[in-house]
Design a protein around this motif. Structure first.
Motif, PDB file in Angstrom:
ATOM      1  N   LYS A 147      -1.687  -4.028   7.397  1.00 49.53           N
ATOM      2  CA  LYS A 147      -2.623  -4.432   6.733  1.00 49.53           C
ATOM      3  C   LYS A 147      -4.055  -3.951   7.079  1.00 49.53           C
ATOM      4  O   LYS A 147      -5.096  -3.386   6.059  1.00 49.53           O
ATOM      5  N   ARG A 150      -4.006  -0.101   6.674  1.00 49.16           N
ATOM      6  CA  ARG A 150      -4.185   0.214   5.000  1.00 49.16           C
ATOM      7  C   ARG A 150      -5.293   0.260   4.661  1.00 49.16           C
ATOM      8  O   ARG A 150      -6.378   0.722   3.713  1.00 49.16           O
ATOM      9  N   PHE A 151      -6.635  -1.538   5.387  1.00 53.26           N
ATOM     10  CA  PHE A 151      -7.701  -1.754   4.651  1.00 53.26           C
ATOM     11  C   PHE A 151      -8.354  -0.597   4.788  1.00 53.26           C
ATOM     12  O   PHE A 151      -9.236   0.311   4.271  1.00 53.26           O
ATOM     13  N   TYR A 156     -11.432   5.663   1.323  1.00 52.31           N
ATOM     14  CA  TYR A 156     -12.615   4.264   0.625  1.00 52.31           C
ATOM     15  C   TYR A 156     -13.301   3.876   1.030  1.00 52.31           C
ATOM     16  O   TYR A 156     -14.577   3.781   0.707  1.00 52.31           O
ATOM     17  N   PHE A 160     -17.344   3.399   0.176  1.00 53.55           N
ATOM     18  CA  PHE A 160     -18.073   2.547   0.421  1.00 53.55           C
ATOM     19  C   PHE A 160     -19.429   2.741   1.490  1.00 53.55           C
ATOM     20  O   PHE A 160     -20.594   1.807   0.713  1.00 53.55           O
ATOM     21  N   LEU A 188     -14.323   0.673 -11.290  1.00 51.89           N
ATOM     22  CA  LEU A 188     -14.233  -0.306 -10.293  1.00 51.89           C
ATOM     23  C   LEU A 188     -15.345  -1.420  -9.760  1.00 51.89           C
ATOM     24  O   LEU A 188     -15.060  -2.551 -10.327  1.00 51.89           O
TER      25      LEU A 188
ATOM     26  N   PHE B  85      -7.415   0.153  -3.037  1.00 55.54           N
ATOM     27  CA  PHE B  85      -7.857  -0.407  -2.557  1.00 55.54           C
ATOM     28  C   PHE B  85      -8.379  -1.747  -2.791  1.00 55.54           C
ATOM     29  O   PHE B  85      -8.064  -3.141  -1.838  1.00 55.54           O
ATOM     30  N   PHE B  86      -8.193  -2.703  -3.774  1.00 63.88           N
ATOM     31  CA  PHE B  86      -8.181  -3.952  -4.236  1.00 63.88           C
ATOM     32  C   PHE B  86      -6.796  -4.532  -3.660  1.00 63.88           C
ATOM     33  O   PHE B  86      -6.573  -5.531  -3.098  1.00 63.88           O
ATOM     34  N   ALA B  88      -5.202  -3.785  -0.518  1.00 56.00           N
ATOM     35  CA  ALA B  88      -5.698  -3.891   0.455  1.00 56.00           C
ATOM     36  C   ALA B  88      -6.178  -5.650   0.382  1.00 56.00           C
ATOM     37  O   ALA B  88      -5.546  -6.140   1.222  1.00 56.00           O
ATOM     38  N   LEU B  89      -7.331  -5.424   0.064  1.00 57.72           N
ATOM     39  CA  LEU B  89      -7.812  -6.798  -0.447  1.00 57.72           C
ATOM     40  C   LEU B  89      -7.713  -8.029  -0.175  1.00 57.72           C
ATOM     41  O   LEU B  89      -7.164  -9.090  -0.058  1.00 57.72           O
ATOM     42  N   GLN B  91      -4.131  -8.135   0.200  1.00 56.52           N
ATOM     43  CA  GLN B  91      -3.566  -8.406   1.278  1.00 56.52           C
ATOM     44  C   GLN B  91      -3.814  -8.990   3.038  1.00 56.52           C
ATOM     45  O   GLN B  91      -3.203 -10.004   3.260  1.00 56.52           O
TER      46      GLN B  91
END
Lengths: 334, 263
Positions: A147, A150-151, A156, A160, A188, B85-86, B88-89, B91
């Motif tokens: 996780k 991936r984060f 991404y 940011f 988004l 991204f969402f 992952a967020l 999760q």
């Protein structure tokens, strides 16, 4: 005399099978052999403190535990304390991060992996005994590093970072902006703003930025993953009882824990009745007979199954005091 | 008054699923439109096979529906939830998904005044995360429609007669202590109607009648624990010696009915 020891011993299993008590007895057993032992529990309900009589405010600090003259270290996981220990600049502290690191904030599994990895790197202990959350949450724990990976997905994060600080190099700015538009992240965030307000979106971007700046700490979790994959210096204990439903769950966990290698796994069947303490009248009583037969069936199943390297039986203990449980179980590790 | 939302919690291995299952069936038998729900996407096989009405959805599905409502477009919501991204967020932050799911259940109850929901809640630590997330995210978002929704959830949960929490425990010291901690937690969070019950009790069970030495030893420990932790009488659900779900449900049904009639 020092026995064969593993750098890390992981206890997992379904709820209510005595995982924490067995892990504690293991820590005591190894420590009695002269090893320097640290016991870590990441169970969010912190049950270990009941067994070890640890004060409420000791979460997140390594404490000396003395159980019948045997001493070892114990640590109750606290996401906040682990996060603080990472040494992230206090100025950059962010409201969102602060809230998420609270005891029930939801970051327990991830912070636990980071803590375990830090302790492994410190090399202070001969053996680290890790008690994990019950059942499927153990799989959450195992998957935490995936996780995190991936984060921190690169593209991404770059975006940011740009949105957060507007500090991208002048030459690259245009390119990055193009990326933002094409990735749809700006859109988004516009949607997010609609639902949550502008203030939140700004704090949110800041939080991501802080996390990103400190990502090397979080990526420690990946080192832990590699340790499990490449090192032979660890052992898994899967704890089960002789209830049918627990056996099913153990099989389920074994199948899903893809990082778990069979060569490192030992099954512990806890709360066994038929270990020499039963009396003749017990075998005559119908409900007790029911339990004994079920136990035989299940032990037989484990005996034939090729899911684990080996299995050990531990007795059911007829005491109310958890400390006495630990004591009795410790003797069975020999 | 029968509570609209019943949350069954407790540490692992205390029979939460069996009790939630039995409660749903008991409510149905009395004519209520009750549904079993869980926070796991997987429904226990014994509930699937006996046709207990259930309301199962995943946090991901639930979040997509929720975002769709907020943006007035299910299509847009699909797109948002698909963004890596969402994904992952959600999760990284399981309580976010759990909170939205709880909101989904509450909305279902608000929209259907004749419905009743029994939640087979996650084990103690994760149940606390779920309830704590209401205040945590409220603090994070500060204002906006999300906070309005969280406030609505809170006032539903706290409204007298709406919510009942059943904390199951087995007669061991650790389990009872954890159960009492959990009870304190729910009451502190404003859900007053919270009761701790003892499951797998040997009192009134076939074991007690058998007089087997093992049974007597276990019964002695149970007695000691009940005396130490409970001044008043505590509700006991007997241990049933069977692996047949049907038989277990039948045998515990009288004590389950008691849970609903009081409190």
């Amino acid at each position: 005399m020092k026995g064969k020891n593993y750098k890390l011993e992981i206890f997992c299993g379904t709820g209510g099978v005595g995982k924490t008590t067995l892990a504690t007895s293991r820590a005591k057993h190894l420590s009695a052999q002269g090893l320097k032992v640290l016991l870590i529990t990441i169970d969010p309900s912190l049950r270990l403190k009941q067994v070890l009589n640890l004060a409420d405010n000791s979460a997140g600090q390594v404490r000396k535990v003395n159980l019948a003259t045997v001493e070892f270290d114990a640590l109750l996981m606290s996401s906040q304390k682990t996060f603080d220990r990472l040494g992230i600049d206090k100025e950059k502290n962010n409201k969102i991060l602060e809230i998420l690191m609270r005891p029930n904030g939801g970051m327990n599994e991830i912070m636990a992996i980071i803590e375990v990895q830090s302790q492994l790197e410190s090399n202070e202990y001969d053996s680290i005994i890790l008690d994990t959350p019950p059942g499927k949450h153990f799989l959450d724990f195992l998957n935490a590093s995936k996780k995190i990976d991936r984060f921190f997905d690169k593209s991404y994060i770059e975006i940011f970072k740009f949105l957060g600080k507007n500090s991208a190099p002048k030459s690259g700015g245009k390119k990055l902006f193009g990326k933002i538009v094409s990735s749809g992240i700006k859109k988004l965030l516009t949607y997010l703003e609609k639902v949550t307000g502008k203030d939140f979106v700004e704090t949110f971007i800041d939080a991501i930025y802080v996390l990103h700046q400190n990502k090397h700490y979080f990526l420690k979790a990946l080192t832990f993953q590699r340790f499990l994959k490449e090192s032979n210096n660890y052992q898994w204990f899967l704890v089960s009882s002789t209830e049918q439903s627990k056996v099913k769950e153990i099989i389920e966990i074994t199948k899903n824990a893809t990082h778990l290698s069979k060569e490192h796994s030992v099954l512990l069947v806890n709360k066994c009745l038929d270990m020499g303490t039963l009396e003749e009248d017990d075998f005559e009583a119908t409900p007790v007979k029911y339990f004994i037969e079920r136990e035989k069936r299940i032990i037989n199943f484990f005996d034939q199954s090729k899911l684990f390297r080996k299995f050990l039986k531990f007795p059911d203990i007829y005491e109310a005091d958890p400390k006495k449980h630990v004591e009795s179980l410790t003797n069975h590790w020999d | 008054m029968t509570p609209r939302l019943i949350i069954v919690s407790g540490k692992g291995g205390v029979g939460k699923t069996t009790i939630a299952h039995a409660l749903t069936k008991s409510l149905r038998a009395e004519g209520y439109k009750a549904f079993y729900t869980s926070f796991d996407q997987s429904c226990p096989p014994e509930i699937l096979t006996d046709g207990t009405p259930r309301f199962i959805t995943s946090p991901e599905e639930s979040s997509e529906i929720y975002i769709g409502l907020k943006l007035n477009s299910p299509l847009l919501a699909k797109w948002v939830m698909k963004a890596p991204f969402f994904k992952a967020l959600f999760q990284v932050l399981p309580p976010l998904g759990h909170m939205i799911l709880l909101g989904h259940y509450i909305k279902e109850l608000e929209d259907n005044p004749d419905h009743y929901i029994v939640i087979d809640s996650p084990a103690s630590g994760h149940a606390m995360s779920m309830i704590s997330s209401l205040n945590n995210f409220k603090e994070i978002f500060k204002l906006g429609v999300l906070v309005d929704d969280i406030n609505r959830m809170n006032s539903f949960l706290k409204k007298e007669g709406n919510t009942r929490v059943i904390i199951s425990s087995i007669p061991t010291e650790m389990s009872v202590e954890e159960g009492l901690d959990l009870k304190k937690f729910f009451i502190k969070k404003g859900i007053e109607n919270t009761e701790l019950i003892i499951n797998n009790s040997l009192n009134n069970s076939e074991v007690k009648d058998s007089k087997a030495p093992l049974a007597m030893k276990k019964l002695e420990i149970e007695k000691e624990i009940l005396e130490r932790y409970f001044e008043k009488e505590v509700r006991l659900i007997p241990q049933v010696f069977s692996h047949d779900t049907k038989e277990i449900l039948k045998k515990i049904s009288p004590s389950i009915k008691g849970i609903l009639s009081e409190g």
